[in-house]
Scaffold this motif. Structure first.
Motif, mmCIF file in Angstrom:
data_model
loop_
_atom_site.group_PDB
_atom_site.id
_atom_site.type_symbol
_atom_site.label_atom_id
_atom_site.label_comp_id
_atom_site.label_asym_id
_atom_site.label_seq_id
_atom_site.Cartn_x
_atom_site.Cartn_y
_atom_site.Cartn_z
ATOM 1 N N GLN A 1 -0.171 -15.023 -28.715
ATOM 2 C CA GLN A 1 -0.742 -13.700 -28.925
ATOM 3 C C GLN A 1 -1.303 -13.182 -27.613
ATOM 4 N N THR B 1 -3.425 -9.764 -25.986
ATOM 5 C CA THR B 1 -4.204 -8.568 -26.321
ATOM 6 C C THR B 1 -4.643 -7.864 -25.047
ATOM 7 N N GLU B 2 -4.790 -6.559 -25.162
ATOM 8 C CA GLU B 2 -5.246 -5.731 -24.053
ATOM 9 C C GLU B 2 -6.147 -4.636 -24.610
ATOM 10 N N GLU B 3 -7.329 -4.496 -24.024
ATOM 11 C CA GLU B 3 -8.263 -3.450 -24.440
ATOM 12 C C GLU B 3 -8.828 -2.773 -23.200
ATOM 13 N N PHE C 1 -6.533 -0.147 -27.761
ATOM 14 C CA PHE C 1 -6.376 -1.584 -27.998
ATOM 15 C C PHE C 1 -4.926 -1.868 -28.354
ATOM 16 N N SER D 1 -2.209 -5.327 -29.314
ATOM 17 C CA SER D 1 -2.102 -6.750 -29.628
ATOM 18 C C SER D 1 -0.670 -7.061 -30.018
ATOM 19 N N GLN E 1 -1.817 -1.461 -32.628
ATOM 20 C CA GLN E 1 -2.235 -0.483 -31.627
ATOM 21 C C GLN E 1 -3.360 0.354 -32.221
#
Length: 244
Positions: free
Chosen positions: A61, A63-65, A84, A86, A135
């Motif tokens: 997994q 993720t980017e925020e 956000f 993922s 998203q």
């Protein structure tokens, strides 16, 4: 049984001005699992599950925020907005055991009486794949009402909103083998020619938050809150459909 985990997290901030900050949170995690079970607890092959080699599950997994944070009105107003992302997916296939020539990542053995003869029934899982994508956009603000009147000092209101778009897909394959009788029989109703059942779908919904809190003293606070949360749906691949 064996589990392997690897993860990395990075948080970076950039103070654009005294009142404006850009913040980025990025993460990656990989999880591998292999499980072997002797469910009957005896030396006989009555109800056993195992993998001969490889990982039964190998998923990752990422993720980017990205957040933009601001403050103003004598530091009584704080605002945060951002996006956000993922992604969840198989990292290296499904691994697998090799049982009587059938490529599978796990298998369950059950000793049963078939056609009047005790036989070992093998149920092999040939495929197990799950993919997910999420998203979202979000914003939240809180304000200390002491900026309006001294009598309201310590009374803070918070409002937040988020909208999320999700996509999920899953596929599961199984075959049943009975030595000397059946080889490669599809084990699941509604399976395709490869003995796989699958499904995918998109989900979306808003979430919101309204809250007011009052700091009575440094150790006591009272608050009132209303909120709506959201959780994306899933699949029951073996349930009947409208067509069936």
């Amino acid at each position: 049984d064996k589990t392997w985990n690897f993860g990395i997290l990075d948080t970076a901030t950039w103070d654009i001005t005294d009142n404006l900050t850009l913040k980025n949170i990025a993460a990656f995690i990989e999880n591998k699992v292999v499980n072997n079970h002797d469910l009957d607890g005896s030396p006989l092959i009555l109800l056993d599950q195992y993998s001969q080699h490889g990982w039964q599950s190998d998923v990752a997994q990422a993720t980017e925020e990205l957040q933009l944070q601001g403050k103003g009105l004598n530091d009584r107003l704080h605002v945060t907005g951002g996006v956000f992302l993922s992604f969840f997916h198989p990292e290296d296939g499904t691994g697998g055991a090799t049982l009587q020539g059938a490529s599978a990542n796990s298998a369950t053995y059950v000793t049963s009486v078939v056609a009047g003869v005790p036989r070992t029934v093998q149920v092999a899982q040939t495929l197990l794949v799950a993919d997910e994508r999420s998203q979202a956009v979000f914003a939240q603000a809180d304000y200390d009402l002491g900026g309006i009147a001294d009598a309201l000092d310590g009374l803070k209101v918070t409002a937040g909103y988020r909208y999320t778009w999700d996509w999920r897909a899953v596929a599961n394959g199984q075959r049943t083998n009975i030595p000397g009788l059946i080889t490669g029989l599809c084990s699941q109703a509604g399976a395709d020619k490869n003995c796989v059942v699958s499904g995918d779908g998109s989900f979306s919904a808003p979430s919101w938050l309204l809250e007011a809190d009052y700091q009575i003293d440094p150790t006591k606070m009272v608050y009132i809150k209303g909120s709506k949360a959201y959780q994306s749906g899933g699949f029951n691949l073996l349930s009947p459909t409208a067509a069936t």
